[in-house]
Design an enzyme around this catalytic site. Structure first.
Site, PDB file in Angstrom:
ATOM      1  N   GLU A 257     -32.169 -28.877  17.063  1.00 48.40           N
ATOM      2  CA  GLU A 257     -31.709 -27.598  17.605  1.00 48.40           C
ATOM      3  C   GLU A 257     -30.320 -27.264  17.054  1.00 48.40           C
ATOM      4  OE1 GLU A 257     -31.209 -30.340  19.007  1.00 48.40           O
ATOM      5  OE2 GLU A 257     -29.422 -30.294  20.261  1.00 48.40           O
ATOM      6  N   ASP A 258     -29.544 -28.319  16.767  1.00 47.27           N
ATOM      7  CA  ASP A 258     -28.201 -28.082  16.222  1.00 47.27           C
ATOM      8  C   ASP A 258     -28.251 -27.576  14.776  1.00 47.27           C
ATOM      9  OD1 ASP A 258     -29.261 -30.499  15.476  1.00 47.27           O
ATOM     10  OD2 ASP A 258     -27.477 -31.677  15.906  1.00 47.27           O
TER      11      ASP A 258
END
Ligand SMILES: *[C@@H]1O[C@H](CO)[C@@H](O)[C@H](O)[C@H]1NC(C)=O
Length: 330
Positions: A257-258
């Protein structure tokens, strides 16, 4: 100027009757420089030790006006002790306006946790103003939860953080001031890099590099959202504008997600992020995982996202923001 120096040197050489005399003068000059720098370094260390220099500066909320600090967005998973520890710490930072806890556990926060955190928040209120504390309770356990849009957020700046690392307030406030200079950029403490895979021969396969690669190359193209400032507008972009296939991939692979957020910001700005120097304290027991390993999965994510975007949006840079008060020589 050049001939002047040359003639002086020749004169000196002639007077002492040997060319080696010029060399010894150079060595003496170098030695005195060394001594001088040592003295300066010692003096500056002593002065900061004795307390002549004030490193803290004015509280941020007094400089930027009320309600213009930042919100902390903290991701946690079944580690109440770490959550307590980091929130107790960050509520003591002057620029903090609100705390948003991303909660994705099946059970809601326990009464004892809520009571504890309410107490922490109350005892850290300043000038009659209380820090806001909110729980974002999620039914689904997805890594996308951490980038959900926050309604009624009073500040533009978000400090996104994991529950197992702590930064001193001075580092946080410094990163915040760097973000104020570039509010469209991601500004963070944990840099990562991508590069073209030369071995595969084709130019559109990339490799994800961790801490060692950044250290080796001195270059980076992402800062991880486990410790980064970014504008709140990117939360709504992540949830509402970013292709749903990317969010689906993040949920399924339980990772990246980062990286998805780094791609989103890079695609929107066409610019690199900003890496800020800061002291990191790992309070969890997973210290090693941040240094290496699991890079194959991350490489897979990078290539997957490149395919989704149809190009590589990440931009590399070697710029690093350092607090000028902590360097004595420049
Ligand atoms: C990338 O940015 C462009 C221009 O701002 C935008 O039109 C496009 O939708 C973005 N791509 C993705 C996949 O979000």
């Amino acid at each position: 100027m050049r001939t002047g120096l040359f003639s002086r040197r020749t004169a000196l050489g002639l007077r002492q009757g040997a060319i080696s005399a010029v060399g010894s003068v150079k060595i003496k000059l170098l030695l005195s420089c060394c001594i001088l720098f040592t003295l300066i370094a010692f003096a500056s260390r002593t002065s900061s030790f004795v307390g002549w220099k004030h490193h803290t500066g004015a509280p941020v909320h007094r400089i930027y006006g009320p309600r213009k600090g930042y919100a902390i967005l903290i991701n946690t998973w079944k580690r109440n002790d770490l959550l307590k520890q980091s929130i107790s710490h960050y509520t003591s930072c002057p620029g903090l306006d609100s705390v948003h806890i991303v909660w994705s556990e099946p059970d809601p926060p326990s009464d004892s946790l809520v009571t504890y955190l309410n107490h922490v928040i109350k005892s850290n209120s300043r000038d009659g103003r209380q820090i806001e504390l909110k729980y974002d309770i999620n039914k689904e356990d997805s890594l996308n939860n951490r980038f959900k849009e926050i309604k009624d957020l009073k500040t533009d700046a978000i400090f996104s953080i994991d529950d197992d690392i702590i930064f001193p307030c001075s580092s946080v406030e410094f990163a915040f001031s760097a973000w104020l200079s570039a509010p469209d950029a991601m500004v963070g403490f944990v840099p990562r890099i991508h590069w073209v895979d030369q071995l595969k021969g084709n130019t559109d396969h990339y490799i994800y590099g961790g801490w060692w690669s950044v250290w080796w190359m001195g270059t980076y193209s992402m800062v991880l959202s486990k410790a980064a400032f970014f504008h709140k507008k990117y939360l709504s972009l992540y949830t509402n504008e970013m292709p749903a296939s990317i969010r689906k991939y993040v949920t399924k692979s339980r990772n990246c997600e980062d990286i998805a957020m780094s791609f989103l910001v890079a695609n929107a700005t066409g610019a690199p992020p900003i890496w800020v120097k800061g002291k990191i304290f790992e309070i969890g027991s997973t210290g090693i995982s941040t240094l290496g390993g699991h890079n194959e999965k991350r490489t897979e994510c990078v290539n997957r996202f490149v395919a989704e975007y149809g190009r590589m949006p990440l931009v590399s840079t070697s710029v690093k923001a350092v607090d000028g008060r902590n360097i004595w020589f420049w």
